[in-house]
Write a protein that holds these residues in place. Structure first.
Motif, mmCIF file in Angstrom:
data_model
loop_
_atom_site.group_PDB
_atom_site.id
_atom_site.type_symbol
_atom_site.label_atom_id
_atom_site.label_comp_id
_atom_site.label_asym_id
_atom_site.label_seq_id
_atom_site.Cartn_x
_atom_site.Cartn_y
_atom_site.Cartn_z
ATOM 1 N N MET A 82 0.848 -1.187 0.000
ATOM 2 C CA MET A 82 0.000 0.000 0.000
ATOM 3 C C MET A 82 0.882 1.235 0.000
ATOM 4 S SD MET A 82 -2.938 -1.206 2.717
ATOM 5 C CE MET A 82 -1.828 -1.132 4.123
ATOM 6 N N ASN A 83 0.803 2.003 -1.060
ATOM 7 C CA ASN A 83 1.572 3.240 -1.195
ATOM 8 C C ASN A 83 0.645 4.458 -1.242
ATOM 9 O OD1 ASN A 83 3.947 1.667 -1.449
ATOM 10 N ND2 ASN A 83 3.680 1.520 -3.661
ATOM 11 N N SER A 84 1.210 5.605 -1.032
ATOM 12 C CA SER A 84 0.444 6.865 -1.081
ATOM 13 C C SER A 84 -0.827 6.767 -0.249
ATOM 14 C CB SER A 84 0.095 7.216 -2.530
ATOM 15 O OG SER A 84 1.256 7.324 -3.325
ATOM 16 N N LEU A 85 -0.667 6.304 0.967
ATOM 17 C CA LEU A 85 -1.827 6.062 1.825
ATOM 18 C C LEU A 85 -2.540 7.356 2.174
ATOM 19 C CD1 LEU A 85 -0.294 3.241 3.977
ATOM 20 C CD2 LEU A 85 -2.474 3.080 2.774
ATOM 21 N N LYS A 86 -3.861 7.245 2.274
ATOM 22 C CA LYS A 86 -4.718 8.373 2.607
ATOM 23 C C LYS A 86 -5.482 8.054 3.891
ATOM 24 C CE LYS A 86 -5.541 9.056 -2.360
ATOM 25 N NZ LYS A 86 -6.591 9.167 -3.413
ATOM 26 N N SER A 87 -6.010 9.088 4.503
ATOM 27 C CA SER A 87 -6.746 8.875 5.747
ATOM 28 C C SER A 87 -7.942 7.946 5.526
ATOM 29 C CB SER A 87 -7.216 10.213 6.322
ATOM 30 O OG SER A 87 -8.024 10.903 5.383
ATOM 31 N N GLU A 88 -8.523 8.011 4.350
ATOM 32 C CA GLU A 88 -9.692 7.155 4.070
ATOM 33 C C GLU A 88 -9.328 5.686 3.872
ATOM 34 O OE1 GLU A 88 -8.825 10.009 2.490
ATOM 35 O OE2 GLU A 88 -9.271 9.872 0.328
ATOM 36 N N ASP A 89 -8.044 5.369 3.864
ATOM 37 C CA ASP A 89 -7.609 3.968 3.813
ATOM 38 C C ASP A 89 -7.600 3.335 5.203
ATOM 39 O OD1 ASP A 89 -5.191 4.971 1.370
ATOM 40 O OD2 ASP A 89 -7.082 3.911 0.996
#
Length: 115
Positions: A82-89
């Protein structure tokens, strides 16, 4: 009986990376498919990525280009990079395997994306 054990979750800042692992108790070559699901608080569990026995891949639109599912037959392990993780992940991530019409689940691993 199939056992799936996830690892690799944790706390990461937005834009960061994590790699989840799912170790199976038997040869993953025998599974019809393996995948990763996630469930955030108050939301339904959703498919994130799936890998069929033949190698076909499927991703939910929200992670395409950022997440990669892969497998290592020698280690009987499936991974989710998982790259470029966002808060919605942020969610509990579950490993899933299908064998002869029966679905098996791991215990889940928490991923929290926050600054």
């Amino acid at each position: 009986q199939v056992q799936l054990v996830e690892s690799g979750g944790g706390l990461v800042q937005p834009g960061g990376s994590l790699r989840l692992s799912c170790a199976a108790s038997r040869s993953i070559f025998t599974f019809n498919a393996m995948g990763w699901y996630r469930q955030a608080p108050g939301k339904q569990r959703e498919l994130v990525a799936e890998l069929s026995r033949g190698g076909s891949l499927d991703y939910v639109d929200s992670v395409k280009g950022r997440f990669t599912i892969s497998r290592d037959f020698a280690k009987n392990t499936v991974y989710l990079q998982m790259n470029s993780l966002k808060s919605e992940d942020s969610a509990v991530y579950y490993c899933n395997a299908v064998l002869s019409g029966v679905t098996y689940w791991g215990q889940g691993t928490q991923v929290t994306v926050s600054s």
